[in-house]
Design a protein around this motif. Structure first.
Motif, short mmCIF file in Angstrom:
data_model
loop_
_atom_site.label_atom_id
_atom_site.label_comp_id
_atom_site.label_asym_id
_atom_site.label_seq_id
_atom_site.Cartn_x
_atom_site.Cartn_y
_atom_site.Cartn_z
N GLU A 39 -14.36 -25.87 -4.29
CA GLU A 39 -14.82 -26.98 -5.12
C GLU A 39 -13.66 -27.67 -5.84
N GLU A 40 -12.61 -26.92 -6.12
CA GLU A 40 -11.44 -27.52 -6.76
C GLU A 40 -10.70 -28.45 -5.79
N VAL A 41 -10.58 -28.01 -4.56
CA VAL A 41 -9.94 -28.87 -3.55
C VAL A 41 -10.78 -30.13 -3.34
N ALA A 42 -12.08 -29.97 -3.24
CA ALA A 42 -12.95 -31.12 -3.04
C ALA A 42 -12.82 -32.11 -4.19
N ALA A 43 -12.78 -31.60 -5.41
CA ALA A 43 -12.64 -32.48 -6.58
C ALA A 43 -11.29 -33.20 -6.56
N LEU A 44 -10.24 -32.49 -6.24
CA LEU A 44 -8.92 -33.10 -6.19
C LEU A 44 -8.84 -34.18 -5.12
N ALA A 45 -9.55 -33.96 -4.02
CA ALA A 45 -9.54 -34.93 -2.92
C ALA A 45 -10.58 -36.03 -3.10
N ALA A 46 -11.43 -35.89 -4.11
CA ALA A 46 -12.50 -36.86 -4.37
C ALA A 46 -13.46 -36.97 -3.19
N VAL A 47 -13.82 -35.81 -2.63
CA VAL A 47 -14.83 -35.76 -1.58
C VAL A 47 -15.90 -34.75 -2.02
N SER A 48 -17.06 -34.83 -1.39
CA SER A 48 -18.12 -33.90 -1.76
C SER A 48 -17.76 -32.48 -1.31
N LEU A 49 -18.31 -31.50 -2.01
CA LEU A 49 -18.04 -30.11 -1.65
C LEU A 49 -18.55 -29.82 -0.24
N ASP A 50 -19.74 -30.31 0.08
CA ASP A 50 -20.28 -30.08 1.42
C ASP A 50 -19.36 -30.67 2.49
#
Length: 283
Positions: A39-50
């Motif tokens: 979830e941290e990577v997803a947030a940093l990349a500004a993409v959804s967790l799914d």
């Protein structure tokens, strides 16, 4: 080789090497495993967790280049790692192309290329083909490294020489650095041609014969540069400090020309000249 599994393993390894403080995040309690959470990577990349989870599972066929670049930035990938990520993500389109290139690339060497190699009288150089297969070389390369002609052509692979030939450990002062370079080269080859059966067979062989290869392969490192320096421990001339550059012929991207040279005026340059001069006299 399975590109989806390769993509998954690579992303997991890059996520595991980062700590929250590396990317400006606050630590939030103990972690069961090392590295960033998905979830941290997803947030940093500004993409959804799914979206990120699907990517980490190797489901990249519908992921845009924009998203891939955002994930690459979030994971602090180097330029070489970015190229590897993009190659794996787009590998599905290359499934049929690998076999075609196998038939088209071949192992032939143009006479003009061999002439250029031979003209480098005091400069070790060799031509490398797909998967690190040595295709051609000059006499200085024989004097500085070894006589490649003594090795059966199908076994004349850089990976096999470094990990399967005990002479390589005596040849390179920093064998570990050379081994990492070779592994990074092969990892990059996998990114370019994940469906190549000959490459897959070569990787399986190295995994079976060398614990060092297994250790380095698991690190998921890719080749970052095609130039550098090395110290060769020559049995008669002593240590030779050499710089090398890797050149790619414009019309044959499957082949690489590797050229070595000592610093002008150095003891290593004089020693290489002496080695080659003795050979010319003997001939």
């Amino acid at each position: 080789m399975d590109p989806s599994a390769a993509l998954r393993d690579f992303l997991v390894s890059r996520r595991a090497r980062l700590r929250p403080e590396d990317v400006g995040l606050a630590e939030q309690g103990p972690r069961r495993v090392a590295g960033l959470r998905r979830e941290e990577v997803a947030a940093l990349a500004a993409v959804s967790l799914d979206h990120y989870i699907r990517l980490e599972r190797g489901q990249a066929s519908r992921v845009s280049d924009t998203v891939l670049q955002a994930v690459a930035s979030a994971l602090r990938l180097t330029s070489g790692e970015r190229r590897y990520l993009l190659a794996l993500a787009r590998s599905g389109a290359a499934r049929g192309a690998d076999a075609k290139v196998d038939a088209d690339a071949g192992t032939g060497v143009r006479p003009s290329v061999q002439s250029i190699l031979d003209s480098l009288a005091d400069t070790p150089a060799y031509l490398v083909g797909r998967n690190g297969l040595l295709l051609a070389w000059n006499r200085p390369a024989v004097e500085v490294f070894l006589d490649f002609a003594e090795i059966p052509a199908p076994r004349r692979l850089i990976g096999r020489l470094v990990f399967g030939d005990p002479r390589s450990r005596l040849l390179y002062a920093d064998w570990e650095a050379k081994a990492r370079e070779v592994v990074g080269f092969l990892r990059t080859q996998v990114g370019n041609r994940p469906h190549d059966p000959a490459l897959a067979a070569h990787i399986r062989e190295l995994l079976s014969i060398s614990a060092d290869f297994r250790r380095l392969w698991s690190a998921q490192d890719v080749l970052e540069r095609a130039h550098g320096s090395c110290c060769i421990l020559h049995p008669t001339a002593g240590p030779l400090m050499l710089n090398y550059e890797t050149l790619q012929p414009f019309d044959t991207p499957e082949k690489l020309l590797v050229v070595y040279a000592a610093e002008p005026g150095s003891a290593s340059a004089a020693a290489v000249r002496e080695l080659c001069a003795r050979t010319r006299v003997a001939e």
